[in-house]
Design a protein around this motif. Sequence first.
Motif, mmCIF file in Angstrom:
data_model
loop_
_atom_site.group_PDB
_atom_site.id
_atom_site.type_symbol
_atom_site.label_atom_id
_atom_site.label_comp_id
_atom_site.label_asym_id
_atom_site.label_seq_id
_atom_site.Cartn_x
_atom_site.Cartn_y
_atom_site.Cartn_z
ATOM 1 N N GLU A 227 0.827 -1.203 0.000
ATOM 2 C CA GLU A 227 0.000 0.000 0.000
ATOM 3 C C GLU A 227 0.863 1.255 0.000
ATOM 4 O O GLU A 227 1.806 1.388 0.783
ATOM 5 N N GLY A 228 0.541 2.172 -0.913
ATOM 6 C CA GLY A 228 1.271 3.430 -0.992
ATOM 7 C C GLY A 228 2.503 3.358 -1.876
ATOM 8 O O GLY A 228 3.213 4.359 -2.028
ATOM 9 N N TRP A 229 2.746 2.185 -2.466
ATOM 10 C CA TRP A 229 3.943 2.009 -3.287
ATOM 11 C C TRP A 229 3.557 1.447 -4.659
ATOM 12 O O TRP A 229 2.646 0.639 -4.777
ATOM 13 N N THR A 230 4.289 1.883 -5.678
ATOM 14 C CA THR A 230 4.139 1.365 -7.035
ATOM 15 C C THR A 230 5.402 0.600 -7.401
ATOM 16 O O THR A 230 6.512 1.055 -7.119
ATOM 17 N N CYS A 231 5.221 -0.563 -8.027
ATOM 18 C CA CYS A 231 6.343 -1.429 -8.359
ATOM 19 C C CYS A 231 6.466 -1.605 -9.864
ATOM 20 O O CYS A 231 5.526 -2.053 -10.525
ATOM 21 N N LEU A 232 7.611 -1.241 -10.409
ATOM 22 C CA LEU A 232 7.974 -1.559 -11.786
ATOM 23 C C LEU A 232 8.745 -2.874 -11.748
ATOM 24 O O LEU A 232 9.758 -2.966 -11.046
ATOM 25 N N ALA A 233 8.272 -3.884 -12.452
ATOM 26 C CA ALA A 233 8.908 -5.200 -12.397
ATOM 27 C C ALA A 233 9.128 -5.755 -13.791
ATOM 28 O O ALA A 233 8.314 -5.538 -14.700
ATOM 29 N N THR A 234 10.237 -6.471 -13.959
ATOM 30 C CA THR A 234 10.497 -7.194 -15.202
ATOM 31 C C THR A 234 10.859 -8.624 -14.852
ATOM 32 O O THR A 234 11.433 -8.901 -13.795
ATOM 33 N N TYR A 235 10.518 -9.550 -15.756
ATOM 34 C CA TYR A 235 10.904 -10.942 -15.541
ATOM 35 C C TYR A 235 11.092 -11.635 -16.889
ATOM 36 O O TYR A 235 10.319 -11.416 -17.819
#
Length: 331
Positions: free
Chosen positions: A248-256
């Motif tokens: 909550e309150g955080w945005t995640c940029l992810a790659t896999y």
Amino acid sequence: MKNLTLVLTILAVIAAACTNNKPKEKTVEKAAEVQKTQAYLGLKDGGEWKWVTKNNGNEQWEYKGGEFHPVAELKVDEKHTDHSFDIQFEGPGWESDKVGYRIYLDWRNAIDIFGKKTDSLVLHKVGLDGFDSYHEVSDWGVDVLKVGSSLGMGSVAFWDGEKAIRVEKTDSLYSEVQSGADKSKVTVNYYGWEINDTKTTLQSTLEIEAGSYLTKYTHKLSEALPNLASGIVKHDAAEVQVFTDIKEGWTCLATYGVQTLQEDKLGMCVFVKTDQLLEVTEDKYSDVVVMKPVNYELTYYFGAAWEQDASAVTSMEEFKALLIKQAKYIQ
């Protein structure tokens, strides 16, 4: 009187016997605390600087001879640049029992990943030959990422509207390391960073905790900048996702996907505070998050999980599930 003395003597003997027969109290020794994190910085001495011509034709200073020794702090020599071989694996490293990272202390100022196949601490033994043998798979693991001109894994930069510019032009660099059993820290001070028609000092700290794949990355500016950026090196075979439901309150940029030097699978991520996120974008080399510092400060987290490490993640779904568990390290 003699009888009284005799009685007292007998009682004393009985009391002593009882005392001797009491079970001895066990001495409880506190077990030594197991070291599960490390911050490490190695510097060569005993050799000398020489002006050389590299195989690619570049001319530069290179440190010849000598041996690496751990140091707690370092003001980077003005002659140092990439592949000078005076600093062990080219900059400070930090690790938990899960993963390791390093940051180049030169014009690149980018972050790389050491994938680990062991929960033991290994960085103090990596690259002691003075070259980059850590690109070859060993029992402990390997350098898994090619950074090139990109942001690598979570490097700090400035977004000029078209591209991310790493901390390239500075007056000088200083670094120090602090190791603890459950938490370790690297500090890098960039004096006189020239960017956006501004000259500022950037103080950065990188912290890792035992059990964590994530690094906390904190920045303090001496002069205001409209943004700071970070991101992840681009790979054609990697899936890219933006998650807002992990913490909550955080945005995640992810790659896999398949995005290691060894052509196996790796997950990478950057967590940013949603209320400081200006945009998610990209340039030629990186997927990028652009953030707004508050009161000259900014904190974000980054992390990686390799299919050959303890996480054994093999898909974006499994990587996200790991990040949900790892979110407890984000404060």
